[in-house]
Design a protein around this motif. Structure first.
Motif, PDB file in Angstrom:
ATOM      1  N   SER A 174       0.952  -1.304  -0.209  1.00 15.21           N
ATOM      2  CA  SER A 174      -0.109  -0.069   0.017  1.00 15.21           C
ATOM      3  C   SER A 174       0.963   1.347   0.079  1.00 15.21           C
ATOM      4  N   VAL A 175       0.157   2.260  -0.544  1.00 10.50           N
ATOM      5  CA  VAL A 175       0.902   3.862  -0.460  1.00 10.50           C
ATOM      6  C   VAL A 175      -0.115   4.580   0.468  1.00 10.50           C
ATOM      7  N   GLY A 176       0.316   5.021   1.707  1.00  9.24           N
ATOM      8  CA  GLY A 176      -0.664   5.444   2.674  1.00  9.24           C
ATOM      9  C   GLY A 176      -1.884   4.651   3.050  1.00  9.24           C
ATOM     10  N   ASP A 177      -2.772   5.252   2.662  1.00  9.89           N
ATOM     11  CA  ASP A 177      -4.177   4.394   3.104  1.00  9.89           C
ATOM     12  C   ASP A 177      -4.721   3.804   1.824  1.00  9.89           C
ATOM     13  N   VAL A 178      -4.046   3.936   0.749  1.00 11.16           N
ATOM     14  CA  VAL A 178      -4.494   3.209  -0.681  1.00 11.16           C
ATOM     15  C   VAL A 178      -3.983   1.830  -0.893  1.00 11.16           C
ATOM     16  N   ALA A 179      -4.757   0.998  -0.965  1.00 11.42           N
ATOM     17  CA  ALA A 179      -4.279  -0.403  -1.090  1.00 11.42           C
ATOM     18  C   ALA A 179      -4.183  -0.720  -2.384  1.00 11.42           C
ATOM     19  N   LEU A 180      -2.851  -1.164  -2.695  1.00  9.48           N
ATOM     20  CA  LEU A 180      -2.491  -1.432  -4.064  1.00  9.48           C
ATOM     21  C   LEU A 180      -2.945  -3.059  -4.658  1.00  9.48           C
ATOM     22  N   SER A 181      -3.361  -3.714  -3.517  1.00 12.68           N
ATOM     23  CA  SER A 181      -3.571  -5.102  -3.787  1.00 12.68           C
ATOM     24  C   SER A 181      -4.563  -5.429  -2.561  1.00 12.68           C
ATOM     25  N   MET A 182      -5.223  -6.653  -2.830  1.00 14.09           N
ATOM     26  CA  MET A 182      -6.084  -7.206  -1.698  1.00 14.09           C
ATOM     27  C   MET A 182      -5.597  -8.653  -1.657  1.00 14.09           C
ATOM     28  N   PRO A 183      -4.313  -9.045  -0.896  1.00 14.70           N
ATOM     29  CA  PRO A 183      -4.009 -10.395  -1.062  1.00 14.70           C
ATOM     30  C   PRO A 183      -5.181 -11.378  -0.173  1.00 14.70           C
ATOM     31  N   MET A 184      -5.077 -12.629  -0.386  1.00 20.21           N
ATOM     32  CA  MET A 184      -5.658 -13.578   0.388  1.00 20.21           C
ATOM     33  C   MET A 184      -4.647 -13.984   1.506  1.00 20.21           C
ATOM     34  N   PRO A 185      -4.832 -14.005   2.743  1.00 22.68           N
ATOM     35  CA  PRO A 185      -4.077 -14.558   3.870  1.00 22.68           C
ATOM     36  C   PRO A 185      -3.905 -16.088   3.493  1.00 22.68           C
ATOM     37  N   LEU A 186      -2.569 -16.432   4.028  1.00 25.55           N
ATOM     38  CA  LEU A 186      -2.225 -17.855   3.810  1.00 25.55           C
ATOM     39  C   LEU A 186      -3.117 -18.513   4.718  1.00 25.55           C
ATOM     40  N   PRO A 187      -3.331 -19.925   4.178  1.00 24.21           N
ATOM     41  CA  PRO A 187      -4.262 -20.761   5.353  1.00 24.21           C
ATOM     42  C   PRO A 187      -3.404 -21.016   6.458  1.00 24.21           C
ATOM     43  N   LEU A 188      -4.141 -20.968   7.705  1.00 21.51           N
ATOM     44  CA  LEU A 188      -3.761 -21.325   8.771  1.00 21.51           C
ATOM     45  C   LEU A 188      -3.899 -22.874   9.091  1.00 21.51           C
ATOM     46  N   SER A 189      -3.068 -23.689   9.680  1.00 23.26           N
ATOM     47  CA  SER A 189      -3.053 -25.038   9.794  1.00 23.26           C
ATOM     48  C   SER A 189      -4.312 -25.563  10.547  1.00 23.26           C
ATOM     49  N   ARG A 190      -5.096 -26.680  10.055  1.00 20.10           N
ATOM     50  CA  ARG A 190      -6.372 -27.280  10.427  1.00 20.10           C
ATOM     51  C   ARG A 190      -7.446 -26.008  10.659  1.00 20.10           C
ATOM     52  N   HIS A 191      -7.312 -25.109   9.859  1.00 26.34           N
ATOM     53  CA  HIS A 191      -8.456 -23.956   9.806  1.00 26.34           C
ATOM     54  C   HIS A 191      -9.036 -24.034   8.544  1.00 26.34           C
TER      55      HIS A 191
END
Length: 359
Positions: free
Chosen positions: A222-239
């Motif tokens: 991001s630059v300031g409050d402007v998101a350049l992407s909306m990535p998915m979080p990596l999976p958490l084990s057993r979730h």
């Protein structure tokens, strides 16, 4: 006539008493349920367990519990030896931006006892070791200075005594027909790709953020409050799969806090909107104002409240770093030490006095 009049007096008194009792019952039923009053009834008003003020999403308003919905209270535990700006940023961010669907009404900071701290510092000769009461007071003074007129939103208590307090609170909440659920606020070291610490104090939900330290399952650009992407979080084990929380109809206050109005919906990764998407992308899914994600493992839930670049504090900020500053500043007087600690530690003046008194 005289006898009849006398006989009517008791019946009139009974009727008046009944009407008065009904009025009291109605007033009691409609009176606001203040979280502070419940905690004070259980903990007491002694100096060792006093309550502090703290700001959240409803300005100039006490922490009010609502019937007919689940009220969530954050539990934030640690040694806090000493508490610092990163700890405070984590707490503030979760309280302000957890989302209206969670209905977070307040928070309890749980400070580890002296025996646990001694065990944790074993082998660190000469390391700063503040007493429980001192660590509690450092939190209390900082919170009071932050928001003197915003109502009691946060309580700083002994972690060791909390299970007994929680049991008594649950009974009081049940008697008054109010649903309150405690949610653990944890750092990124407790919520990791490899494992998540669930179940502490019976909490079914954990909230974490990346405002004070990075998490290993998420990164953003991001630059300031402007998101350049909306990535998915990596999976958490057993979730299960992460789902994005989309807040609909939320407003933002002048100071940047989310005012807590609106509702929430969940989207999967197939419906996540990216700023790089073409203009032909369907507008049926509202554009989220903040990255909030949730996933689950059985009946346990994780909620991740991402931060913008401008909101984040120095990731190297830690209690260990402060103890290093203290160790290297033995020749400084109280005022000089306070200046060294300013902007890093909570209540730097009080902490400087504690340190000098110990020497």
């Amino acid at each position: 006539m005289r006898r009849n009049h006398k006989q009517n007096i008791p019946s009139q008194s009974v009727a008046a008493k009944s009407r008065a009792e009904q009025g009291v019952a109605t007033a009691t039923a409609t009176a606001p349920l203040l979280l502070d009053e419940y905690i004070r009834r259980v903990v007491g008003s002694s100096s060792s367990s006093s309550s502090s003020t703290f700001p959240t999403q409803h300005r100039s308003s006490p922490a009010i519990l609502e019937r007919g919905r689940t009220n969530h209270v954050l539990l934030y535990n640690g040694c806090f030896n000493p508490p610092h700006r990163g700890h405070l940023a984590q707490l503030v961010h979760a309280l302000r931006h957890a989302g209206p669907g969670l209905n977070v009404v307040g928070a309890v900071v749980l400070v580890a006892d002296d025996l646990y701290l001694k065990w944790k510092l074993a082998g660190q000769r000469g390391a700063l070791s503040l007493r429980l009461r001192q660590r509690v007071r450092l939190w209390e003074e900082e919170l009071a200075l932050m928001a003197e007129e915003e109502g009691r939103r946060c309580w700083v208590l002994s972690e060791t005594l909390w299970p007994g307090h929680a049991d008594r609170l649950d009974r009081l909440f049940g008697e008054d027909g109010v649903d309150v659920e405690f949610v653990r606020l944890a750092g990124g070291d407790k919520v990791r790709v490899a494992a998540v610490e669930h179940g502490l104090w019976g909490c079914r939900s954990v909230i974490t953020t990346d405002v004070s330290r990075p998490v290993d399952f998420y990164s953003s650009s991001s630059v300031g409050d402007v998101a350049l992407s909306m990535p998915m979080p990596l999976p958490l084990s057993r979730h299960g799969e992460w789902k994005r929380v989309v807040v609909v109809g939320e407003r933002q206050g002048e100071d940047g806090r989310d005012e807590g109005v609106g509702s929430e919906t969940l989207t999967t990764k197939s419906t996540v909107i990216s700023s790089s998407s073409s203009s032909s992308t369907s507008t049926s899914v509202p554009q989220p104002s903040r990255n909030i994600w949730t996933c689950s493992h059985g009946h346990y839930n994780v909620r991740f409240v991402a931060s913008s670049h401008d909101e984040r504090v120095d990731p190297d900020l830690s209690s260990t770093k402060i103890r290093g500053i203290v160790a290297a500043a033995k020749k400084l007087d109280v005022d000089q030490l306070e200046e060294k600690l300013r902007g890093i530690a909570l209540s730097p003046g009080l902490l400087a006095r504690y340190i000098k008194e110990a020497r």
